[in-house]
Design a protein around this motif. Structure first.
Motif, PDB file in Angstrom:
ATOM      1  N   THR A 275       0.846  -1.184   0.000  1.00  0.00           N
ATOM      2  CA  THR A 275       0.000   0.000   0.000  1.00  0.00           C
ATOM      3  C   THR A 275       0.885   1.238   0.000  1.00  0.00           C
ATOM      4  OG1 THR A 275      -1.748  -1.140   1.214  1.00  0.00           O
ATOM      5  CG2 THR A 275      -1.807   1.262   1.232  1.00  0.00           C
ATOM      6  N   VAL A 276       0.550   2.222  -0.828  1.00  0.00           N
ATOM      7  CA  VAL A 276       1.372   3.418  -1.007  1.00  0.00           C
ATOM      8  C   VAL A 276       0.626   4.641  -0.480  1.00  0.00           C
ATOM      9  CG1 VAL A 276       2.521   4.903  -2.703  1.00  0.00           C
ATOM     10  CG2 VAL A 276       2.507   2.415  -3.016  1.00  0.00           C
ATOM     11  N   TYR A 277       1.356   5.515   0.222  1.00  0.00           N
ATOM     12  CA  TYR A 277       0.804   6.767   0.742  1.00  0.00           C
ATOM     13  C   TYR A 277       1.595   7.930   0.161  1.00  0.00           C
ATOM     14  CZ  TYR A 277      -1.527   3.686   4.011  1.00  0.00           C
ATOM     15  OH  TYR A 277      -2.293   2.691   4.551  1.00  0.00           O
ATOM     16  N   ALA A 278       0.904   8.873  -0.445  1.00  0.00           N
ATOM     17  CA  ALA A 278       1.555  10.053  -1.013  1.00  0.00           C
ATOM     18  C   ALA A 278       2.125  10.914   0.103  1.00  0.00           C
ATOM     19  CB  ALA A 278       0.560  10.847  -1.849  1.00  0.00           C
ATOM     20  N   TRP A 279       3.014  11.819  -0.264  1.00  0.00           N
ATOM     21  CA  TRP A 279       3.670  12.697   0.712  1.00  0.00           C
ATOM     22  C   TRP A 279       2.789  13.926   0.908  1.00  0.00           C
ATOM     23  CZ3 TRP A 279       6.888  11.881   4.281  1.00  0.00           C
ATOM     24  CH2 TRP A 279       7.751  12.858   4.792  1.00  0.00           C
ATOM     25  N   GLY A 280       2.113  14.017   2.060  1.00  0.00           N
ATOM     26  CA  GLY A 280       1.130  15.070   2.284  1.00  0.00           C
ATOM     27  C   GLY A 280       1.717  16.370   2.776  1.00  0.00           C
ATOM     28  N   LEU A 281       2.501  17.022   1.940  1.00  0.00           N
ATOM     29  CA  LEU A 281       3.079  18.309   2.309  1.00  0.00           C
ATOM     30  C   LEU A 281       2.678  19.356   1.279  1.00  0.00           C
ATOM     31  CD1 LEU A 281       6.624  17.185   3.410  1.00  0.00           C
ATOM     32  CD2 LEU A 281       4.872  18.169   4.866  1.00  0.00           C
ATOM     33  N   PRO A 302      -1.268  -5.637  -9.493  1.00  0.00           N
ATOM     34  CA  PRO A 302      -1.817  -6.635  -8.572  1.00  0.00           C
ATOM     35  C   PRO A 302      -1.139  -6.579  -7.199  1.00  0.00           C
ATOM     36  CG  PRO A 302      -1.410  -7.605 -10.722  1.00  0.00           C
ATOM     37  CD  PRO A 302      -0.821  -6.232 -10.769  1.00  0.00           C
ATOM     38  N   ARG A 303      -1.922  -6.757  -6.159  1.00  0.00           N
ATOM     39  CA  ARG A 303      -1.473  -6.783  -4.759  1.00  0.00           C
ATOM     40  C   ARG A 303      -1.009  -5.419  -4.259  1.00  0.00           C
ATOM     41  NH1 ARG A 303       0.348 -11.379  -6.975  1.00  0.00           N
ATOM     42  NH2 ARG A 303       2.420 -10.536  -7.336  1.00  0.00           N
ATOM     43  N   THR A 304      -1.206  -4.355  -5.047  1.00  0.00           N
ATOM     44  CA  THR A 304      -0.829  -3.012  -4.599  1.00  0.00           C
ATOM     45  C   THR A 304      -2.044  -2.094  -4.639  1.00  0.00           C
ATOM     46  OG1 THR A 304      -0.243  -2.041  -6.753  1.00  0.00           O
ATOM     47  CG2 THR A 304       1.427  -3.403  -5.675  1.00  0.00           C
ATOM     48  N   ARG A 305      -1.977  -1.002  -3.891  1.00  0.00           N
ATOM     49  CA  ARG A 305      -3.078  -0.044  -3.896  1.00  0.00           C
ATOM     50  C   ARG A 305      -2.590   1.298  -3.372  1.00  0.00           C
ATOM     51  NH1 ARG A 305      -6.114   0.709   1.109  1.00  0.00           N
ATOM     52  NH2 ARG A 305      -5.012  -0.289   2.822  1.00  0.00           N
ATOM     53  N   LEU A 306      -3.370   2.343  -3.619  1.00  0.00           N
ATOM     54  CA  LEU A 306      -3.136   3.668  -3.057  1.00  0.00           C
ATOM     55  C   LEU A 306      -3.924   3.774  -1.757  1.00  0.00           C
ATOM     56  CD1 LEU A 306      -2.162   6.608  -3.143  1.00  0.00           C
ATOM     57  CD2 LEU A 306      -4.131   7.130  -4.603  1.00  0.00           C
ATOM     58  N   GLY A 307      -3.225   4.065  -0.658  1.00  0.00           N
ATOM     59  CA  GLY A 307      -3.876   4.112   0.638  1.00  0.00           C
ATOM     60  C   GLY A 307      -4.307   5.493   1.073  1.00  0.00           C
ATOM     61  N   GLY A 308      -3.682   6.540   0.528  1.00  0.00           N
ATOM     62  CA  GLY A 308      -4.017   7.891   0.942  1.00  0.00           C
ATOM     63  C   GLY A 308      -2.786   8.764   0.992  1.00  0.00           C
TER      64      GLY A 308
END
Length: 323
Positions: A275-281, A302-308
């Motif tokens: 799961t990947v999270y963008a850099w919230g700055l 497959p097996r990956t996603r954007l988490g927030g």
């Protein structure tokens, strides 16, 4: 490693039907026998065997009971008495590209870390191998030393660009050669979420804090246009995690855009969940921090996603950047 881990959706064994009471369904894909299966059920903490169907645990019990569920295509694995547990979850890793140039070897990392004198001696020693960038990690006592570190590093390495990072990534120090190579001049303004250290006259003293560190690393790291370098780093990380029993990773993508991380994941073809999270700055306004996530239209592998998005609301106490 003496553990066997099943990469599948985790369902507590305490909630599973016992093999003898299992509802009618097709044969499982996988059966483990002769195992020490941790069930999370205090009344029956361990079992001998389990079955997996379509990525889910579907039965747990004795070897004999679970073996009876096998079909012609069921794979049966003898665990040889090894422990079987749900996969571990890594909640907060970063996967950084290697810093530029040669590595500066320093003692006692990560804690207590080298002294200021040991750091400067290590930098000076590294210069003996010739020109080029020198990069390394140093400890908190060094960053808390009040001397002007730009001047100190200039003395230790007058001809090499030098970049030293704190072990947790919130701080960095650079000498004059590094600042010049990166196009960072005394008049540079502080950015949202970060700042540049300065002396009493307003001149940069070589220290960078929080988002100023990100600014430096993005300028210092070589371009990776096809995401092949990042894919290699992710693959190496995922392979290590799999050996350690980690089956799910939550990556904080602090140095890369979502599109770059997605391209790297496509190339890496990882075996574990990601799961990947963008850099919230914010770049200019707070709304900028959400835009990358809100407008992401890519198809994740497959097996990956954007988490927030990951938000950094304060510094770290050890770096003395916390409010």
């Amino acid at each position: 490693m003496n553990n066997i881990l099943v990469r599948s959706t985790i369902v507590l064994a305490a909630l599973l039907p016992a093999a003898g009471n299992r509802p009618s369904q097709r044969a499982p894909d996988l059966i483990l026998v002769n195992a020490k299966v941790f069930t999370a059920d205090a009344s029956h903490p361990f079992a001998e065997s389990l079955a997996v169907e379509d990525g889910r645990f579907t039965a747990v019990g004795t070897n004999a009971d679970v073996r009876r569920l096998a079909g012609a295509a069921t794979r049966i694995v003898d665990a040889g008495g090894r422990l079987v547990t749900p996969g571990l979850i890594e909640a907060h890793p970063h996967f950084d590209a290697p810093p530029p140039g040669r590595h500066i070897a320093l003692p006692n990392l990560p804690f207590p870390g080298p002294t200021a004198e040991e750091t400067l001696a290590g930098v000076a020693k590294a210069t003996l191998d010739g020109p080029g960038w020198l990069s390394g990690i140093t400890g908190y006592p060094v960053f808390n030393d009040p001397r002007n570190w730009r001047d100190a590093l200039d003395t230790a390495a007058p001809n090499n660009p030098v970049m030293l990072s704190g072990c947790c990534g919130h701080l960095m120090m650079l000498n004059s050669r590094a600042l010049e190579a990166l196009g960072i001049a005394d008049g540079i303004a502080d950015m949202a979420g970060g700042r540049w250290g300065r002396d009493a006259a307003g001149k940069l003293n070589g220290l960078a804090y929080e988002t100023a560190v990100n600014f430096v690393t993005r300028r210092a790291m070589p371009a990776d246009p096809d995401a092949s370098v990042e894919a290699k780093i992710l693959r190496q990380g995922a392979d290590a995690y799999a050996r350690w029993g980690v089956t799910t990773v939550h990556q904080m993508a602090h140095e890369s855009t979502l599109s770059t991380v997605r391209a790297a994941l496509e190339r890496a073809a990882l075996r574990i969940k990601w799961t990947v999270y963008a850099w919230g700055l914010p770049q200019v306004a707070i709304a900028d921090s959400w835009r990358e996530v809100d407008t992401d239209g890519g198809v994740w592998p497959p097996r990956t996603r954007l988490g927030g998005s990951k938000w950094v609301l304060d510094g770290s106490p050890l770096d003395r950047g916390a409010f």
